[in-house]
Enzyme design. Structure first.
Site, PDB file in Angstrom:
ATOM      1  N   ASN A  75     -29.300  51.609   6.028  1.00 19.96           N
ATOM      2  CA  ASN A  75     -28.320  50.825   5.263  1.00 19.96           C
ATOM      3  C   ASN A  75     -28.044  51.508   3.931  1.00 19.96           C
ATOM      4  O   ASN A  75     -28.945  52.078   3.303  1.00 19.96           O
ATOM      5  CB  ASN A  75     -28.757  49.363   5.095  1.00 19.96           C
ATOM      6  CG  ASN A  75     -30.099  49.166   4.462  1.00 19.96           C
ATOM      7  OD1 ASN A  75     -30.975  50.008   4.599  1.00 19.96           O
ATOM      8  ND2 ASN A  75     -30.291  48.059   3.767  1.00 19.96           N
ATOM      9  N   GLU A  77     -26.262  50.641   0.394  1.00 20.75           N
ATOM     10  CA  GLU A  77     -25.687  49.561  -0.419  1.00 20.75           C
ATOM     11  C   GLU A  77     -24.815  50.123  -1.544  1.00 20.75           C
ATOM     12  O   GLU A  77     -24.764  51.330  -1.771  1.00 20.75           O
ATOM     13  CB  GLU A  77     -26.816  48.678  -0.949  1.00 20.75           C
ATOM     14  CG  GLU A  77     -27.567  48.011   0.206  1.00 20.75           C
ATOM     15  CD  GLU A  77     -28.619  47.014  -0.241  1.00 20.75           C
ATOM     16  OE1 GLU A  77     -28.971  46.976  -1.436  1.00 20.75           O
ATOM     17  OE2 GLU A  77     -29.090  46.257   0.636  1.00 20.75           O
ATOM     18  N   ASN A  78     -24.139  49.209  -2.226  1.00 21.25           N
ATOM     19  CA  ASN A  78     -23.212  49.599  -3.288  1.00 21.25           C
ATOM     20  C   ASN A  78     -23.184  48.504  -4.339  1.00 21.25           C
ATOM     21  O   ASN A  78     -23.334  47.318  -3.994  1.00 21.25           O
ATOM     22  CB  ASN A  78     -21.811  49.798  -2.679  1.00 21.25           C
ATOM     23  CG  ASN A  78     -20.878  50.507  -3.624  1.00 21.25           C
ATOM     24  OD1 ASN A  78     -20.334  49.911  -4.539  1.00 21.25           O
ATOM     25  ND2 ASN A  78     -20.705  51.792  -3.417  1.00 21.25           N
ATOM     26  N   TYR A  81     -20.982  44.915  -3.854  1.00 19.82           N
ATOM     27  CA  TYR A  81     -21.798  44.576  -2.677  1.00 19.82           C
ATOM     28  C   TYR A  81     -21.127  44.721  -1.309  1.00 19.82           C
ATOM     29  O   TYR A  81     -21.700  45.325  -0.408  1.00 19.82           O
ATOM     30  CB  TYR A  81     -22.374  43.150  -2.805  1.00 19.82           C
ATOM     31  CG  TYR A  81     -23.353  42.951  -3.940  1.00 19.82           C
ATOM     32  CD1 TYR A  81     -23.887  44.030  -4.640  1.00 19.82           C
ATOM     33  CD2 TYR A  81     -23.748  41.675  -4.316  1.00 19.82           C
ATOM     34  CE1 TYR A  81     -24.780  43.841  -5.689  1.00 19.82           C
ATOM     35  CE2 TYR A  81     -24.647  41.474  -5.360  1.00 19.82           C
ATOM     36  CZ  TYR A  81     -25.154  42.566  -6.050  1.00 19.82           C
ATOM     37  OH  TYR A  81     -26.031  42.375  -7.071  1.00 19.82           O
ATOM     38  N   CYS A  86     -24.389  48.349   6.860  1.00 24.48           N
ATOM     39  CA  CYS A  86     -25.670  48.193   7.560  1.00 24.48           C
ATOM     40  C   CYS A  86     -26.081  49.497   8.244  1.00 24.48           C
ATOM     41  O   CYS A  86     -25.241  50.348   8.564  1.00 24.48           O
ATOM     42  CB  CYS A  86     -25.563  47.126   8.643  1.00 24.48           C
ATOM     43  SG  CYS A  86     -25.238  45.471   8.047  1.00 24.48           S
ATOM     44  N   GLU A  88     -27.054  49.904  11.291  1.00 27.69           N
ATOM     45  CA  GLU A  88     -26.533  50.043  12.656  1.00 27.69           C
ATOM     46  C   GLU A  88     -25.166  50.696  12.665  1.00 27.69           C
ATOM     47  O   GLU A  88     -24.880  51.576  13.470  1.00 27.69           O
ATOM     48  CB  GLU A  88     -26.432  48.657  13.332  1.00 27.69           C
ATOM     49  CG  GLU A  88     -27.752  47.966  13.569  1.00 27.69           C
ATOM     50  CD  GLU A  88     -28.203  47.099  12.403  1.00 27.69           C
ATOM     51  OE1 GLU A  88     -27.915  47.458  11.239  1.00 27.69           O
ATOM     52  OE2 GLU A  88     -28.842  46.068  12.649  1.00 27.69           O
ATOM     53  N   CYS A 126     -26.317  42.150  12.582  1.00 29.44           N
ATOM     54  CA  CYS A 126     -25.393  41.112  12.119  1.00 29.44           C
ATOM     55  C   CYS A 126     -24.159  41.072  13.028  1.00 29.44           C
ATOM     56  O   CYS A 126     -23.972  41.954  13.883  1.00 29.44           O
ATOM     57  CB  CYS A 126     -24.982  41.378  10.665  1.00 29.44           C
ATOM     58  SG  CYS A 126     -23.780  42.709  10.476  1.00 29.44           S
ATOM     59  N   CYS A 129     -21.907  44.223  13.020  1.00 31.65           N
ATOM     60  CA  CYS A 129     -22.545  45.355  13.723  1.00 31.65           C
ATOM     61  C   CYS A 129     -22.503  45.137  15.230  1.00 31.65           C
ATOM     62  O   CYS A 129     -22.274  46.082  15.995  1.00 31.65           O
ATOM     63  CB  CYS A 129     -23.981  45.546  13.259  1.00 31.65           C
ATOM     64  SG  CYS A 129     -24.077  46.268  11.609  1.00 31.65           S
TER      65      CYS A 129
HETATM   66  N1  THU Z   1     -28.866  45.046   7.003  1.00 30.46           N
HETATM   67  C1  THU Z   1     -28.805  46.043   7.935  1.00 30.46           C
HETATM   68  O1  THU Z   1     -28.692  47.223   7.593  1.00 30.46           O
HETATM   69  N2  THU Z   1     -28.895  45.699   9.231  1.00 30.46           N
HETATM   70  C2  THU Z   1     -29.093  44.427   9.696  1.00 30.46           C
HETATM   71  O2  THU Z   1     -29.194  44.236  10.895  1.00 30.46           O
HETATM   72  C3  THU Z   1     -29.181  43.309   8.766  1.00 30.46           C
HETATM   73  C4  THU Z   1     -28.983  43.638   7.338  1.00 30.46           C
HETATM   74  C5  THU Z   1     -28.814  45.417   5.591  1.00 30.46           C
HETATM   75  C6  THU Z   1     -27.579  45.020   4.846  1.00 30.46           C
HETATM   76  C7  THU Z   1     -28.110  44.965   3.426  1.00 30.46           C
HETATM   77  O3  THU Z   1     -28.103  46.286   2.898  1.00 30.46           O
HETATM   78  C8  THU Z   1     -29.539  44.532   3.578  1.00 30.46           C
HETATM   79  O4  THU Z   1     -29.896  44.794   4.931  1.00 30.46           O
HETATM   80  C9  THU Z   1     -29.771  43.057   3.273  1.00 30.46           C
HETATM   81  O5  THU Z   1     -28.926  42.244   3.993  1.00 30.46           O
END
Ligand code: THU
Length: 173
Positions: A75, A77-78, A81, A86, A88, A126, A129
């Site tokens: 994952n 992030e930024n 937000y 993610c 996946e 999620c 994804c």
């Molecule tokens: N996240 C994922 O990368 N995959 C998932 O299946 C669920 C959530 C990440 C998104 C965010 O960077 C962090 O987990 C918290 O939600």
């Protein structure tokens, strides 16, 4: 009032019901095949390359291609937000863009929580994804197995479609 009830009754009688069941197999470490075990290790390692300064929730994914190539991602992030993505999608988009002609056979996901430890309960992709994975499955024209790692056990699911039944796809366009 009675009349309305009657209509409801007729509609109810005419309704069709579809029941969808999915199979999730929970495997202990020693029950994984060597191929599954390698993917789990790759997904776990990928969590250490996560960029998650906001959530401190580090997710890693590993994708296995038909020729044995493994692609990993995490994952990202930024500070704005919603611009983050993610693990996946990072991984699947990279696999599909780098190796567009190779079928995807399997995706494995692992996560470390805010305490830095791998989650005991496997995390699950999620909704966004799932939609992306589902299209990759259509592209591959064969099921993509899903492995969800947790320290308590790894869930194995035979196909992305199992995670997203009654989904939207290109056939509607
Ligand atoms: N996240 C994922 O990368 N995959 C998932 O299946 C669920 C959530 C990440 C998104 C965010 O960077 C962090 O987990 C918290 O939600």
């Amino acid at each position: 009032m009675h009349y309305l009830w009657a209509i409801k009754y007729i509609f109810h009688k005419k309704m069709e019901e579809f029941n969808i069941t999915i199979s999730v197999i929970k495997k202990k470490q020693e029950e994984l095949t060597p191929e599954e075990s390698t993917l789990v290790e790759n997904a776990k390692e990928a969590t250490f390359r996560s960029y998650a300064p906001y959530s401190h929730f580090c997710v890693g994914a590993a994708v296995l291609l038909e020729d044995g190539t493994i692609v990993t991602g995490s994952n990202q992030e930024n500070s704005a937000y919603p611009s983050g993505i993610c693990a996946e999608r990072t991984t699947m988009f990279y696999a599909n863009s780098r190796y567009p002609d190779l079928k995807v056979k399997c995706i494995c996901i692992a996560a470390r929580g805010t305490d830095g430890n791998f989650t005991s309960r496997p995390i699950s992709p999620c909704g966004a994804c799932r939609q992306v994975l589902s299209e990759s499955e259509d592209r591959s024209q064969s099921p993509i197995k899903v492995l969800l790692y947790g320290t308590d056990g790894t869930y194995t699911i035979n196909s992305v479609k199992d995670l997203l039944p009654v989904s939207f796809d290109a056939s509607f366009l």
